[in-house]
Design a protein around this motif. Structure first.
Motif, PDB file in Angstrom:
ATOM      1  N   GLY A  93      52.590  32.165  43.574  1.00  0.00           N
ATOM      2  CA  GLY A  93      51.465  31.447  42.978  1.00  0.00           C
ATOM      3  C   GLY A  93      50.137  32.146  43.124  1.00  0.00           C
ATOM      4  N   GLU A  94      50.164  33.458  43.430  1.00  0.00           N
ATOM      5  CA  GLU A  94      48.926  34.230  43.533  1.00  0.00           C
ATOM      6  C   GLU A  94      48.599  34.872  42.183  1.00  0.00           C
ATOM      7  OE1 GLU A  94      49.077  35.861  48.090  1.00  0.00           O
ATOM      8  OE2 GLU A  94      50.480  36.745  46.649  1.00  0.00           O
ATOM      9  N   THR A 144      43.199  53.479  36.770  1.00  0.00           N
ATOM     10  CA  THR A 144      42.334  54.467  36.127  1.00  0.00           C
ATOM     11  C   THR A 144      40.967  53.899  35.767  1.00  0.00           C
ATOM     12  OG1 THR A 144      43.198  53.917  33.924  1.00  0.00           O
ATOM     13  CG2 THR A 144      44.328  55.667  35.155  1.00  0.00           C
ATOM     14  N   GLU A 145      40.811  52.580  35.846  1.00  0.00           N
ATOM     15  CA  GLU A 145      39.524  51.942  35.578  1.00  0.00           C
ATOM     16  C   GLU A 145      39.276  50.884  36.633  1.00  0.00           C
ATOM     17  OE1 GLU A 145      38.921  50.464  31.638  1.00  0.00           O
ATOM     18  OE2 GLU A 145      39.930  52.148  30.695  1.00  0.00           O
ATOM     19  N   GLY A 146      38.013  50.685  36.976  1.00  0.00           N
ATOM     20  CA  GLY A 146      37.679  49.662  37.945  1.00  0.00           C
ATOM     21  C   GLY A 146      37.882  50.119  39.374  1.00  0.00           C
ATOM     22  N   VAL A 147      37.691  49.181  40.312  1.00  0.00           N
ATOM     23  CA  VAL A 147      37.702  49.486  41.741  1.00  0.00           C
ATOM     24  C   VAL A 147      39.038  49.153  42.392  1.00  0.00           C
ATOM     25  CG1 VAL A 147      36.567  49.009  43.952  1.00  0.00           C
ATOM     26  CG2 VAL A 147      35.222  49.059  41.843  1.00  0.00           C
ATOM     27  N   MET A 148      39.585  47.969  42.080  1.00  0.00           N
ATOM     28  CA  MET A 148      40.839  47.572  42.724  1.00  0.00           C
ATOM     29  C   MET A 148      41.467  46.396  41.991  1.00  0.00           C
ATOM     30  SD  MET A 148      39.791  45.307  46.107  1.00  0.00           S
ATOM     31  CE  MET A 148      38.668  46.514  46.781  1.00  0.00           C
ATOM     32  N   LEU A 149      42.755  46.201  42.284  1.00  0.00           N
ATOM     33  CA  LEU A 149      43.497  45.000  41.922  1.00  0.00           C
ATOM     34  C   LEU A 149      43.960  44.373  43.227  1.00  0.00           C
ATOM     35  CD1 LEU A 149      45.657  46.490  39.051  1.00  0.00           C
ATOM     36  CD2 LEU A 149      44.047  44.617  38.742  1.00  0.00           C
ATOM     37  N   ARG A 150      43.885  43.023  43.306  1.00  0.00           N
ATOM     38  CA  ARG A 150      44.281  42.371  44.551  1.00  0.00           C
ATOM     39  C   ARG A 150      44.786  40.964  44.254  1.00  0.00           C
ATOM     40  NH1 ARG A 150      40.375  40.928  49.746  1.00  0.00           N
ATOM     41  NH2 ARG A 150      41.896  39.607  50.822  1.00  0.00           N
ATOM     42  N   TRP A 151      45.828  40.563  45.012  1.00  0.00           N
ATOM     43  CA  TRP A 151      46.366  39.209  44.877  1.00  0.00           C
ATOM     44  C   TRP A 151      45.442  38.209  45.570  1.00  0.00           C
ATOM     45  CZ3 TRP A 151      49.857  38.599  41.375  1.00  0.00           C
ATOM     46  CH2 TRP A 151      50.842  39.557  41.146  1.00  0.00           C
ATOM     47  N   PHE A 152      45.207  37.061  44.908  1.00  0.00           N
ATOM     48  CA  PHE A 152      44.428  35.972  45.481  1.00  0.00           C
ATOM     49  C   PHE A 152      45.126  34.644  45.228  1.00  0.00           C
ATOM     50  CE2 PHE A 152      41.086  39.143  44.852  1.00  0.00           C
ATOM     51  CZ  PHE A 152      40.371  39.058  46.043  1.00  0.00           C
ATOM     52  N   PRO A 195      44.975  30.724  44.286  1.00  0.00           N
ATOM     53  CA  PRO A 195      44.061  30.066  43.332  1.00  0.00           C
ATOM     54  C   PRO A 195      42.811  29.501  43.993  1.00  0.00           C
ATOM     55  CG  PRO A 195      46.324  29.440  42.886  1.00  0.00           C
ATOM     56  CD  PRO A 195      46.348  30.212  44.168  1.00  0.00           C
ATOM     57  N   GLU A 196      42.958  28.942  45.215  1.00  0.00           N
ATOM     58  CA  GLU A 196      41.787  28.335  45.844  1.00  0.00           C
ATOM     59  C   GLU A 196      40.752  29.382  46.259  1.00  0.00           C
ATOM     60  OE1 GLU A 196      45.117  28.516  49.004  1.00  0.00           O
ATOM     61  OE2 GLU A 196      44.887  28.123  46.851  1.00  0.00           O
ATOM     62  N   LEU A 197      41.175  30.642  46.396  1.00  0.00           N
ATOM     63  CA  LEU A 197      40.231  31.708  46.733  1.00  0.00           C
ATOM     64  C   LEU A 197      39.565  32.301  45.500  1.00  0.00           C
ATOM     65  CD1 LEU A 197      42.171  33.614  49.552  1.00  0.00           C
ATOM     66  CD2 LEU A 197      40.351  31.908  49.794  1.00  0.00           C
ATOM     67  N   VAL A 198      40.201  32.152  44.340  1.00  0.00           N
ATOM     68  CA  VAL A 198      39.617  32.678  43.106  1.00  0.00           C
ATOM     69  C   VAL A 198      38.246  32.069  42.856  1.00  0.00           C
ATOM     70  CG1 VAL A 198      39.891  32.707  40.589  1.00  0.00           C
ATOM     71  CG2 VAL A 198      41.831  33.263  42.049  1.00  0.00           C
ATOM     72  N   SER A 199      38.077  30.806  43.234  1.00  0.00           N
ATOM     73  CA  SER A 199      36.797  30.127  42.996  1.00  0.00           C
ATOM     74  C   SER A 199      35.647  30.748  43.797  1.00  0.00           C
ATOM     75  CB  SER A 199      36.923  28.637  43.338  1.00  0.00           C
ATOM     76  OG  SER A 199      37.231  28.466  44.710  1.00  0.00           O
ATOM     77  N   ARG A 200      35.964  31.556  44.810  1.00  0.00           N
ATOM     78  CA  ARG A 200      34.921  32.187  45.624  1.00  0.00           C
ATOM     79  C   ARG A 200      34.531  33.574  45.119  1.00  0.00           C
ATOM     80  NH1 ARG A 200      37.514  31.155  51.644  1.00  0.00           N
ATOM     81  NH2 ARG A 200      38.138  28.961  51.328  1.00  0.00           N
ATOM     82  N   LEU A 201      35.274  34.096  44.166  1.00  0.00           N
ATOM     83  CA  LEU A 201      35.012  35.444  43.675  1.00  0.00           C
ATOM     84  C   LEU A 201      33.871  35.453  42.668  1.00  0.00           C
ATOM     85  CD1 LEU A 201      38.684  36.656  43.043  1.00  0.00           C
ATOM     86  CD2 LEU A 201      37.297  36.970  45.105  1.00  0.00           C
ATOM     87  N   ARG A 202      33.239  36.610  42.559  1.00  0.00           N
ATOM     88  CA  ARG A 202      32.259  36.801  41.486  1.00  0.00           C
ATOM     89  C   ARG A 202      33.045  36.967  40.195  1.00  0.00           C
ATOM     90  NH1 ARG A 202      27.908  41.826  40.886  1.00  0.00           N
ATOM     91  NH2 ARG A 202      27.025  41.159  38.882  1.00  0.00           N
ATOM     92  N   MET A 203      33.073  35.922  39.409  1.00  0.00           N
ATOM     93  CA  MET A 203      33.934  35.854  38.230  1.00  0.00           C
ATOM     94  C   MET A 203      33.284  34.913  37.220  1.00  0.00           C
ATOM     95  SD  MET A 203      37.925  34.556  38.136  1.00  0.00           S
ATOM     96  CE  MET A 203      38.576  35.990  39.000  1.00  0.00           C
ATOM     97  N   THR A 204      33.422  35.205  35.937  1.00  0.00           N
ATOM     98  CA  THR A 204      32.846  34.319  34.933  1.00  0.00           C
ATOM     99  C   THR A 204      33.513  32.950  35.002  1.00  0.00           C
ATOM    100  OG1 THR A 204      34.416  34.979  33.226  1.00  0.00           O
ATOM    101  CG2 THR A 204      32.386  36.257  33.391  1.00  0.00           C
ATOM    102  N   PRO A 205      32.778  31.893  34.729  1.00  0.00           N
ATOM    103  CA  PRO A 205      33.375  30.552  34.760  1.00  0.00           C
ATOM    104  C   PRO A 205      34.584  30.412  33.838  1.00  0.00           C
ATOM    105  CG  PRO A 205      30.980  30.401  34.697  1.00  0.00           C
ATOM    106  CD  PRO A 205      31.319  31.844  34.482  1.00  0.00           C
TER     107      PRO A 205
END
Length: 305
Positions: free
Chosen positions: A7-8, A94-102, A104-114
């Protein structure tokens, strides 16, 4: 939108470069359609491969969102959902900084568009709705526990129809009773390095027209529609949460031509195999269909339990 069996979700931390879309934010892998892309799904597959070396067999359309482009115009964004259980640290990003599993409840804390955060919340709710044993969403709307959805049943409970893909497959035997199979390319999005029927997906055409076209395009075989009969159907969900597929296998009583490699990016070799001695690396529903045809059985279901 990539998720795993725990569920990540796997967002992408973008470069913090002025002028690009969502600089320095967590977002979804993807990009714009290019002239050579034959479909939006092909666009997604190309972008996943170019940006992260990802080749995921099943992509399920999930939503269409309206986003504001850098020039102020409204842009429709087609969102696909895909299950993947790998380690993002092993990917060649090849693009961006990283990919990481989160979770769902932690996704709300990320800098992310609504809008992206809302997509994750909606998908997590779909998982929870289709899995009663999963804990309900938190107050923020994110599911605290999730597993891969059984999409068809979830949509059915919502009163919507789950579209089924239609595949056509050619079953031919030579004079020795051996069946024609093709070895799929190692980089194939589906069933790489595995033996499979000559096959294709129906476009805006009948199943028989598709079969005749694919036989010619893939192997140089000429078939008359009147020389073909429906031999077996497999109604398949090959991965939980994947798109249901109706796999129609047609038997050609007569054909002309010798199998040749016409689409080397899809098939690297044609071979004739006795039904009792199929290669170990054979697509499971291909093997099932061959067994069904030999038993004079017309229909099989796979993956629905």
């Amino acid at each position: 939108m990539i998720y795993n069996g725990s569920g990540e979700y796997l967002p992408h931390l973008r470069d913090d470069i002025p002028g690009i879309w969502e600089p320095g934010s967590w977002s979804l892998l993807g990009g714009g359609r290019e002239a050579g892309d034959r479909s939006l799904e092909e666009t997604v597959r190309r972008e996943l491969w170019e940006e992260a070396g990802l080749d995921i067999p099943d992509l399920v359309p999930f939503a269409v969102e309206q986003a504001l482009g850098n020039d102020g115009t409204t842009v429709p964004i087609h969102i696909f959902a895909a299950h993947w259980a790998g380690d993002p640290a092993t990917l060649d990003l090849t693009e961006g900084v990283m990919l990481r599993w989160f979770r769902p409840e932690l996704v709300s804390r990320l800098r992310m568009t609504p809008s992206t955060r809302e997509l994750v919340r909606r998908h997590a709710e779909l998982l929870q709705a289709d899995s009663p044993g999963i804990a309900p969403p938190t107050a923020a709307g994110a599911a605290t526990e999730a597993r891969r959805p059984r999409t068809s049943s979830a949509l059915a409970r919502g009163g919507r129809t789950a579209l089924n893909g239609i595949g056509v497959h050619l079953y031919v035997e030579n004079a020795d009773g051996k069946v024609l199979l093709g070895l799929r390319h190692p980089n194939s999005a589906y069933a790489a390095s595995t033996w499979h029927f000559l096959a294709g997906h129906c476009e805006q055409e009948s199943a028989l027209s598709c079969l005749v076209r694919e036989a010619d395009e893939e192997a140089g075989l000429l078939i008359e529609p009147g020389d073909v009969e429906l031999a077996h159907v497999v109604h398949l969900v090959d991965t939980p949460g994947g798109q249901p597929r109706m796999q129609m296998v047609f038997r050609a009583r007569r054909w002309s031509g010798t199998p040749e490699i016409r689409e080397p990016d899809k098939c690297t070799r044609w071979g004739w195999w006795h039904p009792d001695d199929l290669p170990s690396q054979t697509v499971p529903y291909t093997r099932t269909a061959i067994q069904g045809i030999r038993a004079s059985r017309r229909y099989t279901e796979m993956g629905w339990s």
